[in-house]
Design a protein around this motif. Structure first.
Motif, mmCIF file in Angstrom:
data_model
loop_
_atom_site.group_PDB
_atom_site.id
_atom_site.type_symbol
_atom_site.label_atom_id
_atom_site.label_comp_id
_atom_site.label_asym_id
_atom_site.label_seq_id
_atom_site.Cartn_x
_atom_site.Cartn_y
_atom_site.Cartn_z
ATOM 1 N N VAL A 148 -8.706 -16.677 44.428
ATOM 2 C CA VAL A 148 -9.788 -16.389 43.484
ATOM 3 C C VAL A 148 -10.183 -14.915 43.554
ATOM 4 C CG1 VAL A 148 -12.202 -16.865 42.901
ATOM 5 C CG2 VAL A 148 -10.668 -18.748 43.514
ATOM 6 N N VAL A 149 -10.314 -14.391 44.783
ATOM 7 C CA VAL A 149 -10.670 -12.983 44.954
ATOM 8 C C VAL A 149 -9.621 -12.084 44.307
ATOM 9 C CG1 VAL A 149 -11.013 -11.124 46.629
ATOM 10 C CG2 VAL A 149 -12.021 -13.355 47.046
ATOM 11 N N HIS A 150 -8.346 -12.401 44.546
ATOM 12 C CA HIS A 150 -7.273 -11.586 43.980
ATOM 13 C C HIS A 150 -7.209 -11.707 42.457
ATOM 14 C CE1 HIS A 150 -4.798 -11.217 47.972
ATOM 15 N NE2 HIS A 150 -5.919 -10.530 47.968
ATOM 16 N N SER A 151 -7.558 -12.874 41.911
ATOM 17 C CA SER A 151 -7.579 -13.035 40.457
ATOM 18 C C SER A 151 -8.653 -12.151 39.831
ATOM 19 C CB SER A 151 -7.834 -14.502 40.091
ATOM 20 O OG SER A 151 -6.757 -15.314 40.481
ATOM 21 N N LEU A 152 -9.822 -12.109 40.455
ATOM 22 C CA LEU A 152 -10.892 -11.241 39.976
ATOM 23 C C LEU A 152 -10.473 -9.774 40.097
ATOM 24 C CD1 LEU A 152 -13.903 -13.141 41.562
ATOM 25 C CD2 LEU A 152 -13.441 -12.901 39.113
ATOM 26 N N LEU A 153 -9.778 -9.471 41.190
ATOM 27 C CA LEU A 153 -9.292 -8.108 41.385
ATOM 28 C C LEU A 153 -8.327 -7.710 40.273
ATOM 29 C CD1 LEU A 153 -9.032 -5.578 43.222
ATOM 30 C CD2 LEU A 153 -7.134 -6.744 44.354
ATOM 31 N N GLN A 154 -7.431 -8.631 39.900
ATOM 32 C CA GLN A 154 -6.474 -8.341 38.831
ATOM 33 C C GLN A 154 -7.181 -8.050 37.519
ATOM 34 O OE1 GLN A 154 -3.174 -7.823 39.144
ATOM 35 N NE2 GLN A 154 -3.591 -8.058 41.325
ATOM 36 N N SER A 155 -8.288 -8.749 37.277
ATOM 37 C CA SER A 155 -9.055 -8.502 36.056
ATOM 38 C C SER A 155 -9.600 -7.077 36.045
ATOM 39 C CB SER A 155 -10.208 -9.506 35.942
ATOM 40 O OG SER A 155 -9.717 -10.822 35.828
ATOM 41 N N PHE A 156 -10.147 -6.654 37.171
ATOM 42 C CA PHE A 156 -10.700 -5.299 37.249
ATOM 43 C C PHE A 156 -9.611 -4.245 37.096
ATOM 44 C CE2 PHE A 156 -11.358 -1.565 39.971
ATOM 45 C CZ PHE A 156 -12.375 -0.953 39.249
ATOM 46 N N VAL A 157 -8.504 -4.409 37.834
ATOM 47 C CA VAL A 157 -7.423 -3.425 37.778
ATOM 48 C C VAL A 157 -6.830 -3.355 36.371
ATOM 49 C CG1 VAL A 157 -5.141 -2.814 38.671
ATOM 50 C CG2 VAL A 157 -6.897 -3.641 40.226
ATOM 51 N N GLY A 158 -6.724 -4.505 35.711
ATOM 52 C CA GLY A 158 -6.219 -4.517 34.340
ATOM 53 C C GLY A 158 -7.117 -3.746 33.388
ATOM 54 N N ILE A 159 -8.426 -3.897 33.564
ATOM 55 C CA ILE A 159 -9.373 -3.148 32.731
ATOM 56 C C ILE A 159 -9.239 -1.654 33.003
ATOM 57 C CG2 ILE A 159 -11.833 -2.674 32.372
ATOM 58 C CD1 ILE A 159 -12.297 -5.680 32.895
ATOM 59 N N ALA A 160 -9.128 -1.288 34.289
ATOM 60 C CA ALA A 160 -8.988 0.125 34.653
ATOM 61 C C ALA A 160 -7.705 0.712 34.060
ATOM 62 C CB ALA A 160 -8.996 0.280 36.171
ATOM 63 N N ALA A 161 -6.607 -0.035 34.150
ATOM 64 C CA ALA A 161 -5.339 0.449 33.595
ATOM 65 C C ALA A 161 -5.442 0.599 32.081
ATOM 66 C CB ALA A 161 -4.207 -0.507 33.963
ATOM 67 N N GLY A 162 -6.134 -0.335 31.439
ATOM 68 C CA GLY A 162 -6.318 -0.251 29.998
ATOM 69 C C GLY A 162 -7.112 0.983 29.599
#
Length: 283
Positions: A148-162
């Protein structure tokens, strides 16, 4: 003379990430007097309010309210001030950042600038980070805690990359070493399973191995061989974490017929064996 220290995330946490919120004037004791150093992981900052300053590879960068910023593995940096800033600090193991996202972040090697977040983007980032921090700090983690923690992390990193993929590119001309460093790392991302020879990468870039080595050291502080080994181990860590392949299968997938040699290389770079790494990350 002591070399510039390299701080390793695995020495602080075994979850692949570290997150904390800081407020104006707050500097936790364990972060005091770090001085100039490198990290073997990514660092992201989201500044909500106030201001802060960092020195990144001899460039002073100032951050105002509502900004996003990241530091690449290997970049030399130290804090100048954060007395009037508040926001978020997120340290992330490279294995948790997909190659597509890394390509966005690393294509701006040495040139990344603070990204101004609009009100909606800031709200989205801080909302995800608040939820991730709350889950990350659970005293009694339940089932699927790390997933769950890593899934939330992926959301943040994806937004940053975008954000950075849409960021207006700087028009400053890159130096030849900067260009080579970028080109080399892009080649490394796509060829690491097949090509591990520094001379082969130099030939692909139409330069001598000596010149490529000098360029990489000037830009990143590390040699061609260092980055090749780091990328091999990073790909191995991804396979250990995400796949069901055993160590022998991973070694073969990465181009090593001798899996014992691969295991020795992994331990040399990571400081632990592939099996121990897998058991630590997949608890």
């Amino acid at each position: 003379m002591k070399d510039i220290p390299v701080h390793q995330l695995k020495e602080r946490v075994n979850t692949g990430l570290e997150i904390r919120r800081f407020v104006a004037g707050e500097v936790p004791k364990k972060y005091e007097n770090l001085g100039a150093h490198r990290d073997d992981h990514y660092i992201f900052f989201v500044i909500e309010d106030g201001a802060a300053s960092l020195m990144i590879d001899f460039h002073e960068l100032s951050f105002s309210s509502s900004t996003l910023y990241y530091i690449l593995p290997g970049q030399v940096h130290h804090r100048i001030r954060n007395e009037v800033g508040c926001g978020w600090f997120i340290a992330i193991d490279s294995l948790l950042i997909s190659p597509d996202y890394r390509n966005v972040f690393e294509s701006r090697l040495q040139l990344q600038q603070p990204y101004p977040l609009n009100e909606e983007q800031l709200k989205l980032c801080t909302g995800i980070l608040s939820l991730m921090c709350e889950k990350y700090q659970e005293e009694n983690p339940g089932p699927f805690y790390l997933q769950v923690v890593h899934s939330l992390l992926q959301s943040f990193v994806g937004i940053a990359a975008g954000c950075y993929s849409d960021f207006d590119k700087q028009h400053n001309l890159l130096s030849r070493p900067d260009q080579l460093a970028q080109q080399f790392k892009k080649l490394l991302l796509t060829n690491i399973r097949q090509i591990k020879s520094p001379s082969a990468y130099a030939a692909m870039l139409h330069v001598s191995e000596t010149y490529l080595n000098e360029a990489l050291k000037k830009v990143t502080g590390f040699s061609v061989s260092y980055w090749i080994q780091q990328e091999i181990v990073l790909e191995a860590k991804r396979l250990l974490y995400y796949s069901e392949m055993n160590v022998k299968e991973i070694a073969h997938a990465l181009g090593y017929e001798d899996h014992t040699y691969f295991s020795r290389l992994f331990k040399k770079v990571e400081g632990t064996t592939p099996l121990l790494f897998k058991s630590d990350y997949r608890k």
